[in-house]
Design an enzyme around this catalytic site. Structure first.
Site, mmCIF file in Angstrom:
data_model
loop_
_atom_site.group_PDB
_atom_site.id
_atom_site.type_symbol
_atom_site.label_atom_id
_atom_site.label_comp_id
_atom_site.label_asym_id
_atom_site.label_seq_id
_atom_site.Cartn_x
_atom_site.Cartn_y
_atom_site.Cartn_z
ATOM 1 N N CYS A 1 54.049 -21.263 -8.391
ATOM 2 C CA CYS A 1 53.972 -22.055 -9.616
ATOM 3 C C CYS A 1 54.714 -21.261 -10.693
ATOM 4 O O CYS A 1 54.308 -20.140 -11.008
ATOM 5 C CB CYS A 1 52.522 -22.288 -10.030
ATOM 6 S SG CYS A 1 52.359 -22.991 -11.685
ATOM 7 N N ARG B 1 32.534 13.608 7.025
ATOM 8 C CA ARG B 1 33.489 14.096 8.013
ATOM 9 C C ARG B 1 34.740 14.677 7.349
ATOM 10 O O ARG B 1 35.279 15.684 7.789
ATOM 11 C CB ARG B 1 33.887 12.952 8.952
ATOM 12 C CG ARG B 1 34.810 13.397 10.071
ATOM 13 C CD ARG B 1 35.210 12.222 10.961
ATOM 14 N NE ARG B 1 36.068 12.682 12.029
ATOM 15 C CZ ARG B 1 37.370 12.905 11.905
ATOM 16 N NH1 ARG B 1 37.958 12.725 10.741
ATOM 17 N NH2 ARG B 1 38.090 13.321 12.929
ATOM 18 N N LYS C 1 37.182 0.780 22.472
ATOM 19 C CA LYS C 1 37.139 -0.061 21.276
ATOM 20 C C LYS C 1 37.089 -1.537 21.679
ATOM 21 O O LYS C 1 37.869 -1.992 22.516
ATOM 22 C CB LYS C 1 38.367 0.192 20.390
ATOM 23 C CG LYS C 1 38.511 1.634 19.916
ATOM 24 C CD LYS C 1 37.377 2.070 19.022
ATOM 25 C CE LYS C 1 37.476 1.513 17.627
ATOM 26 N NZ LYS C 1 38.519 2.124 16.790
ATOM 27 N N LEU D 1 37.723 10.977 18.315
ATOM 28 C CA LEU D 1 37.753 10.719 19.753
ATOM 29 C C LEU D 1 39.026 9.971 20.114
ATOM 30 O O LEU D 1 39.545 9.194 19.317
ATOM 31 C CB LEU D 1 36.547 9.874 20.173
ATOM 32 C CG LEU D 1 35.163 10.502 19.996
ATOM 33 C CD1 LEU D 1 34.085 9.514 20.413
ATOM 34 C CD2 LEU D 1 35.035 11.782 20.804
ATOM 35 N N CYS E 1 49.493 -21.449 -16.802
ATOM 36 C CA CYS E 1 48.641 -21.725 -15.637
ATOM 37 C C CYS E 1 47.461 -20.747 -15.665
ATOM 38 O O CYS E 1 47.646 -19.530 -15.535
ATOM 39 C CB CYS E 1 49.459 -21.566 -14.359
ATOM 40 S SG CYS E 1 48.574 -22.003 -12.851
ATOM 41 N N LYS F 1 29.061 2.527 19.592
ATOM 42 C CA LYS F 1 29.818 3.148 18.494
ATOM 43 C C LYS F 1 29.599 2.291 17.245
ATOM 44 O O LYS F 1 30.209 1.241 17.087
ATOM 45 C CB LYS F 1 31.301 3.221 18.842
ATOM 46 C CG LYS F 1 32.132 4.023 17.853
ATOM 47 C CD LYS F 1 33.573 4.148 18.367
ATOM 48 C CE LYS F 1 34.396 5.031 17.436
ATOM 49 N NZ LYS F 1 34.585 4.431 16.107
ATOM 50 N N GLU G 1 0.835 -1.207 0.000
ATOM 51 C CA GLU G 1 0.000 0.000 0.000
ATOM 52 C C GLU G 1 0.870 1.257 0.000
ATOM 53 O O GLU G 1 0.582 2.232 -0.704
ATOM 54 C CB GLU G 1 -0.924 0.001 1.225
ATOM 55 C CG GLU G 1 -2.042 -1.034 1.143
ATOM 56 C CD GLU G 1 -2.806 -1.146 2.448
ATOM 57 O OE1 GLU G 1 -4.032 -0.950 2.429
ATOM 58 O OE2 GLU G 1 -2.169 -1.405 3.491
ATOM 59 N N PHE G 2 1.947 1.223 0.796
ATOM 60 C CA PHE G 2 2.860 2.373 0.844
ATOM 61 C C PHE G 2 3.483 2.611 -0.530
ATOM 62 O O PHE G 2 3.522 3.744 -1.029
ATOM 63 C CB PHE G 2 3.960 2.136 1.885
ATOM 64 C CG PHE G 2 4.900 3.299 2.051
ATOM 65 C CD1 PHE G 2 4.658 4.279 3.005
ATOM 66 C CD2 PHE G 2 6.030 3.426 1.243
ATOM 67 C CE1 PHE G 2 5.514 5.367 3.148
ATOM 68 C CE2 PHE G 2 6.889 4.505 1.371
ATOM 69 C CZ PHE G 2 6.630 5.473 2.333
ATOM 70 N N CYS H 1 51.454 -27.553 -8.322
ATOM 71 C CA CYS H 1 50.385 -26.579 -8.539
ATOM 72 C C CYS H 1 49.040 -27.291 -8.582
ATOM 73 O O CYS H 1 48.890 -28.289 -9.301
ATOM 74 C CB CYS H 1 50.629 -25.826 -9.845
ATOM 75 S SG CYS H 1 49.289 -24.684 -10.272
#
Length: 670
Positions: A424, A136, A312, A84, A430, A115, A36-37, A406
């Site tokens: 190799c 920023r 952190k 910060l 290759c 954060k 509907e939206f 290889c």
């Protein structure tokens, strides 16, 4: 429908859609279905097309995107966006609290917030309408990304409140939810493009896309965490967050007012575990003095506010069994072991693979078949194995040996003295080496050829249309139009991209051809020194060593590369195709200023606002030099996050000036 009816209906649709947007994004409730939206939104879009005079700047239709921005204007921040200070320990948080209390003379209340790991954005509102959104940048200036930010549905285009300041600024974190990140990577994988490294990089790249229509499809989101205005109407940061919610901004419910440092530690301990249940990436907790008057009193240092600190999180670790080890061959022939794991949830994504790097790492880990290992994920696409849980080792299990041949062409592997990798040597036969060289050639930092991905290269190789990079310039419309999934538009895009690449600067071509140890920085130095591929080809080892930053290993590699007949023929074929293999007059670097004249820099680590190449360009444009290692002659080390501790320690011992990202930008702007 006449003009009056159209205007009335457009205004009604604007009002209704804003109302339902606010319900969905701010109050977590709905009154109508998505269908509907979308039907109402489509009706509005069609009416605005028919009656463009009635298109309003805050129309919900503007979130659909479609604006193309050729270049992002650089804008000065009204209030600087400082970084910060970071901490990883409880002890340093207590020291921060002690510093604050000592400065103000009494106990202090704090606000703790998650954060979120995304892109910081500053958004200015005037008369209740979104006016400008700026990244920023370096904290002083950023890029105007208003059109792209308008596509984010949780950011109000118009304040849905009766009272608000005439002008104010909000700051927040734009992020990409895990679900959308994984969907984008799946789509990229399906068309043969490289996966995006992590949600933060994906969000950062999306915000800077030129086409806002593509931005809209990526469904970015944003949490707002700060309100700035010339005169604070709220006494505390918590009150400002409540005001932002009332105005219709999306504010995380995870924030908490903490009366003392012990409550801060409790908050950290809680979210250290609970964060893994969130649908988006987080990398820490921000701790702010709650009283805005005290924030002003405490002020700022040159780099960061004294009233806030960021804790952190440590990299997440999980344990899971190894199912098998497979070996991948890169464009240089280096063979990399990759562990296939029992799926485990880690840092918001399901991990099924982890790199083992090389034979030395496998030996260090002493891996056995069926071992349970600990996996850690930082910002990488493929996580790494840090250790083995020996207590869970299966009795009698065999150690996993590194292969001798290889895995693709069965050629016996060789090891170059002084290197950890096995190679190799069959570089002309290759398949992954051949296609890898072509993928390297077309990448953005090299020839930047649009319209071609790794899947297309594989297809062209399988059809025997290309065997080296020069073959790209022989492709024709008739050859491509016959291939699966190639329509007229995609063929035209590929051919146009190849043709445009002929104007790629010589330094990028030199990087693109893939001489071992000649990365983009070395290629630029060689291009500036020798001016042409002919001069480089004729250079003796003594002449090569006279070029800036060229050591014996690079010089020998260049001599060896040009000693191979097929490589010399490749250069001839590229010349015939019209690729630029010498500097034009305007490409000879002339610094824009001599600010860094005579100064040498090493750049190391990961930076918040710049890629390392961007920092290098800034140094070179201002007359500085880029060095490859830490020596007593070095002037500056520009240090980002996750740089090697040995490099930092050596610089400190030699008393070399160490600059953060912000300090470097400050030096540049001084």
């Amino acid at each position: 429908m006449n003009d009056a009816q159209a205007l009335a209906r457009i205004e009604e649709l604007n009002k209704v859609l804003h109302y339902h947007n606010n319900l969905y994004y701010q109050k977590d409730t709905t009154e109508i279905s998505d269908f509907e939206f979308d039907t109402l939104l489509q009706e509005l879009i069609e009416l605005e097309k028919q009656f463009p005079l009635y298109l309003k700047a805050d129309s919900p239709s503007q979130r659909v995107g479609g604006t193309v921005t050729k270049e992002f204007a650089s804008i000065s921040h009204k209030y600087p966006m400082l970084s910060l200070s970071n901490t990883y320990s409880e002890e340093e948080i207590r020291e921060f609290d002690e510093r604050v209390q000592k400065a103000v003379g009494h106990a202090v209340e704090y606000v703790c917030e998650m954060k979120f790991d995304g892109v910081a954005i500053s958004i200015t509102y005037k008369n209740g309408m979104i006016a400008q959104a700026v990244t920023r940048g370096d904290g002083v200036r950023g890029d105007d990304v208003t059109n792209n930010i308008k596509t984010i549905k949780s950011i109000p285009l118009k304040i849905q409140s009766a009272t608000f300041p005439e002008e104010f600024e909000v700051r927040g974190e734009v992020y990409l939810p895990y679900e959308m990140f994984e969907r984008i990577n799946q789509e990229r994988e399906d068309i043969g493009e490289a996966a995006l490294a992590n949600p933060r990089n994906a969000a950062s790249g999306t915000v800077k896309m030129q086409d806002s229509g593509i931005v809209a499809k990526r469904a970015l989101d944003c949490f707002i965490y700060s309100l700035l205005q010339d005169s604070n109407k709220q006494p505390t940061h918590a009150a400002a967050l409540a005001q932002l919610k009332e105005w219709g901004f999306r504010v995380s419910d995870s924030y908490k007012v903490c009366k003392n440092v012990d409550e801060i530690i409790q908050y950290i301990n809680h979210w250290s575990e609970e964060r893994f249940k969130l649908p988006l990436a987080t990398d820490g907790i921000v701790i702010k003095v709650n009283d805005l008057r005290l924030q002003s009193e405490l002020g700022m240092t040159a780099k960061s506010p004294r009233w806030a600190i960021a804790y952190k999180f440590k990299a997440e670790e999980a344990s899971t069994p190894i199912l098998s080890v497979e070996y991948q061959v890169g464009r240089t022939g280096a063979v990399t072991p990759v562990a296939n794991l029992a799926p485990v949830h880690l840092a918001g994504t399901t991990v099924k693979r982890a790199t083992l790097h090389n034979a030395n790492e496998m030996e260090r880990l002493n891996l056995h078949i069926g071992d349970t290992v600990f996996v850690e994920k930082g910002g990488e696409i493929i996580p790494k194995i840090t250790r083995v849980d020996v207590s869970k080792r299966i009795a009698g299990s065999q150690m996993i040996p590194f292969i001798q041949n290889c895995p693709v062409c069965d050629t016996k592997l060789i090891r170059i003295e002084g290197e950890a990798a096995w190679y190799c040597p069959n570089d002309k036969g290759c398949a992954p080496q051949i296609t890898g060289k072509i993928e390297h050639f077309i990448q953005r930092k090299a020839m930047n050829i649009d319209g071609i991905g790794s899947e297309t290269i594989e297809l062209l190789y399988q059809k025997k249309l290309i065997r080296n990079v020069a073959d790209l310039y022989t492709l024709t419309y008739d050859q491509l139009i016959q291939l699966d999934r190639f329509g007229e538009k995609s063929v035209t895009n590929v051919l146009n991209g190849i043709e445009a690449s002929k104007q790629t600067p010589f330094k990028s071509v030199l990087f693109a051809i893939g001489i071992r140890y000649v990365g983009s920085t070395v290629a630029e130095k060689l291009a500036l020194h020798f001016k042409s591929i002919n001069a480089l080809e004729k250079a003796s080892i003594e002449e090569l060593l006279q070029a800036p930053e060229i050591g014996i290993k690079i010089a020998q590699s260049i001599i060896e590369w040009f000693s191979v007949d097929t490589n010399v023929q490749l250069i001839e074929d590229l010349k015939k195709a019209g690729v630029k293999l010498e500097l034009s007059e305007h490409e000879i670097l002339k610094p824009e200023s001599d600010k860094f004249a005579g100064k040498s820099f090493v750049i190391s680590g990961v930076f918040e606002n710049y890629e390392r190449d961007e920092l290098k360009d800034l140094i070179l444009k201002n007359g500085g030099k880029i060095s490859s290692g830490i020596t007593g002659k070095l002037n500056y080390l520009v240090a980002g996050e996750n740089m090697g501790p040995a490099k930092l320690e050596k610089a400190q011992k030699l008393n070399i000036t160490i600059l953060s990202e912000a300090e470097f930008i400050s030096l540049l702007n001084s």
